[in-house]
Design an enzyme around this catalytic site. Structure first.
Site, short mmCIF file in Angstrom:
data_model
loop_
_atom_site.label_atom_id
_atom_site.label_comp_id
_atom_site.label_asym_id
_atom_site.label_seq_id
_atom_site.Cartn_x
_atom_site.Cartn_y
_atom_site.Cartn_z
N GLU A 50 -3.67 -5.23 -11.69
CA GLU A 50 -3.11 -6.42 -11.08
C GLU A 50 -4.02 -7.64 -10.93
O GLU A 50 -4.52 -7.73 -9.99
CB GLU A 50 -2.44 -6.32 -9.72
CG GLU A 50 -1.04 -5.43 -9.80
CD GLU A 50 -0.38 -5.31 -8.55
OE1 GLU A 50 -1.06 -5.92 -7.36
OE2 GLU A 50 0.61 -4.64 -8.18
N GLU A 97 4.34 0.01 -11.73
CA GLU A 97 4.23 0.11 -10.44
C GLU A 97 5.49 -0.66 -9.54
O GLU A 97 5.66 -1.89 -9.88
CB GLU A 97 2.87 -0.33 -9.53
CG GLU A 97 2.72 -0.20 -8.08
CD GLU A 97 1.40 -0.72 -7.52
OE1 GLU A 97 0.29 -0.52 -8.23
OE2 GLU A 97 1.53 -1.72 -6.76
C1 IDC Z 1 -1.73 -0.91 -0.95
C2 IDC Z 1 -1.47 0.42 -0.21
C3 IDC Z 1 -2.14 0.26 0.93
C4 IDC Z 1 -3.74 -0.15 0.93
C5 IDC Z 1 -3.84 -1.21 0.00
C6 IDC Z 1 -5.27 -1.85 -0.26
O1 IDC Z 1 -0.07 0.70 -0.15
O2 IDC Z 1 -2.12 1.59 1.80
O3 IDC Z 1 -4.18 -0.42 2.16
O4 IDC Z 1 -2.91 -1.26 -1.21
O5 IDC Z 1 -5.31 -3.06 -0.84
C7 IDC Z 1 0.13 -3.75 -4.89
C8 IDC Z 1 -1.21 -2.85 -5.30
C9 IDC Z 1 -1.36 -1.72 -4.39
C10 IDC Z 1 -0.89 -1.93 -3.02
C11 IDC Z 1 0.60 -2.32 -2.99
C12 IDC Z 1 0.96 -2.75 -1.44
O6 IDC Z 1 -1.08 -2.49 -6.77
O7 IDC Z 1 -2.54 -1.36 -4.43
O8 IDC Z 1 -1.11 -0.83 -2.42
N1 IDC Z 1 0.78 -3.41 -3.80
O9 IDC Z 1 0.40 -3.81 -1.05
N2 IDC Z 1 0.64 -4.68 -5.66
C13 IDC Z 1 1.69 -5.30 -5.05
C14 IDC Z 1 2.00 -4.15 -3.89
#
Ligand code: IDC
Length: 422
Positions: free
Chosen positions: A257, A344
């Site tokens: 992303e 995702e």
């Molecule tokens: C989130 C995880 C969380 C972690 C965080 C780190 O769920 O546990 O602490 O990242 O930055 C994304 C990302 C994905 C994110 C997720 C939710 O690809 O890594 O995971 N998210 O925020 N894009 C949109 C949402």
């Protein structure tokens, strides 16, 4: 015999077998033993500093420099399957069951599952035709399954037991290995590279043995711009694509992303260096490319696509945040021929937490079904957040009951299996 060769040489036999047994995707799993639960439980008591939560915000309009950190509020200190990354070299062994973690120098292929009755056995190497992902017979192909959380964060789930269960009991044909490049001592920010690569290699070998597809995700997030760690990416993909050049079931996702300063121009510049490195080893693999604003700006890719074959563009959604406007964008792009891969998504909000929005999630599912879009659900872990499908209190690597699963876990199981949610 490596997989790709296998796929080609026995294509006719595979087709014949599939016709004879009338195999459908859903029966794929039946070949596998439905060893429901030998579910090994894991009990390690690592602590974790859950640093750096970024909450990718949505919006079609925002200028997106801020991944606002309305953070997940979890206290996360005792999630039992979570790894302390500082001591990452050892923490791998706290986990899994069968031999899963030790082979960090797993450089050669397993014997492929030369069983026609696996997903890969029937569908072979995939490619992109117009907007569609297609199998080796030219038929439309939908990949569906779970994305891991960060593999170095929850290493226990890189497990043969888990993957097999997801294949046999949840009818999934693909796993995504999310390898954070930055957060939580990510691969490029202090992580133990050899250990993390060992997890990738283990994951690929398990999926390969199970005849599943596997996505290796270079999980760009807090660094925003994929150019930040471009040199590391070039080295990583050079090495990894050489290893899996002959597999056929491996898909590369080169930047999860891009966000903030990571513009489509930057992604293009990055992709134009990384993709040729992969192609030099593995000319035909499918490669997924992330798009700006946390993989929401697929329209920019449509307006200025990359010039390689077998490329798909990532669209990510979190249903409680991303609604009609992103669905319209997807329809517009797909109907204009853009190959879109939902590598995702979550049913909660973009922080990875908060309430599940069942109504918006259903609307997304309808769209996914309409275009047969591939979709990978975030996330396969037991972190204390609503996007983690397993409850924090559960230590099982397979055989999850309703009580073991969070709401999203119960819903996604019903999406995959076609069985109503209990
Ligand atoms: C989130 C995880 C969380 C972690 C965080 C780190 O769920 O546990 O602490 O990242 O930055 C994304 C990302 C994905 C994110 C997720 C939710 O690809 O890594 O995971 N998210 O925020 N894009 C949109 C949402």
């Amino acid at each position: 015999m490596k997989m790709k060769t296998f796929g080609k040489t026995v294509l006719a036999a595979v087709l014949a077998a599939a016709l004879l047994c009338g195999c459908s995707d859903n029966s794929a799993s039946s070949g596998g033993s439905s060893e429901t639960s030998t579910s090994s439980s894991v009990s390690s008591s690592s602590t974790s500093t859950d640093g750096s939560v970024s909450a990718p915000e949505s919006s079609s309009t925002e200028s997106s420099t801020e991944s606002s950190s309305e953070s997940t509020t979890e206290s996360s200190t005792e999630s039992p399957l979570e790894s302390t990354t500082e001591s990452s070299t050892e923490s791998s062994s706290e986990s899994t069951t069968e031999s899963s973690t030790e082979s960090s120098d797993n450089t050669s292929a397993n014997e492929p599952s030369d069983n026609a009755d696996t997903y890969f056995g029937r569908h072979g190497a995939l490619s992109v035709n117009g907007a569609d992902l297609v199998d080796a017979h030219g038929e439309k192909m939908q990949l569906r399954g779970m994305s891991t959380h960060g593999i170095a964060w929850f290493p226990s789930f890189v497990s043969m037991e888990t993957f097999k269960y997801l294949r046999d009991e949840w009818n999934t044909n693909c796993i995504r290995l999310a390898m954070y490049t930055h957060e939580n001592n990510g691969y490029c920010a202090g992580g133990d590279k050899e250990w993390i690569k060992g997890l990738v290699k283990n994951g690929v070998e398990y999926a390969t043995e199970l005849g599943m597809y596997i996505i290796i995700d270079w999980h760009v997030l807090n660094e925003q711009n994929p150019l930040t760690y471009k040199d590391e990416a070039l080295k990583f993909f050079e090495e990894i694509s050489k290893l899996y050049a002959d597999y056929g079931n491996v898909i590369y996702e080169i930047c999860n992303e891009p966000n903030g300063s990571g513009s489509w121009n930057d992604v293009t510049a990055y992709a134009n260096e990384v993709i040729p490195v992969i192609r030099a080893n593995d000319p035909d693999s499918v490669i997924i490319v992330g798009t700006p604003t946390w993989s929401q700006d697929i329209d920019q890719a449509m307006n200025s696509p990359l010039s390689f074959d077998n490329i798909m563009y990532a669209l990510h959604f979190y249903a409680a945040t991303h609604t009609d406007w992103l669905r319209s964008r997807m329809e517009n792009c797909v109907s204009n021929g853009l190959p879109v891969f939902i590598s995702e998504f979550g049913m909660c909000d973009a922080s990875g937490n908060g309430a599940i929005d069942t109504n918006q999630s259903e609307q997304w599912k309808t769209l996914i079904d309409k275009y047969n879009t591939s979709y990978m659900c975030w996330n396969l872990a037991n972190k204390n957040e609503s996007s983690s499908i397993i409850k924090e209190s559960c230590r099982k690597l397979s055989g999850w009951t309703d009580d073991d699963l969070n709401e999203q876990g119960r819903i996604i199981r019903s999406w995959f299996t076609g069985e109503p949610e209990d």
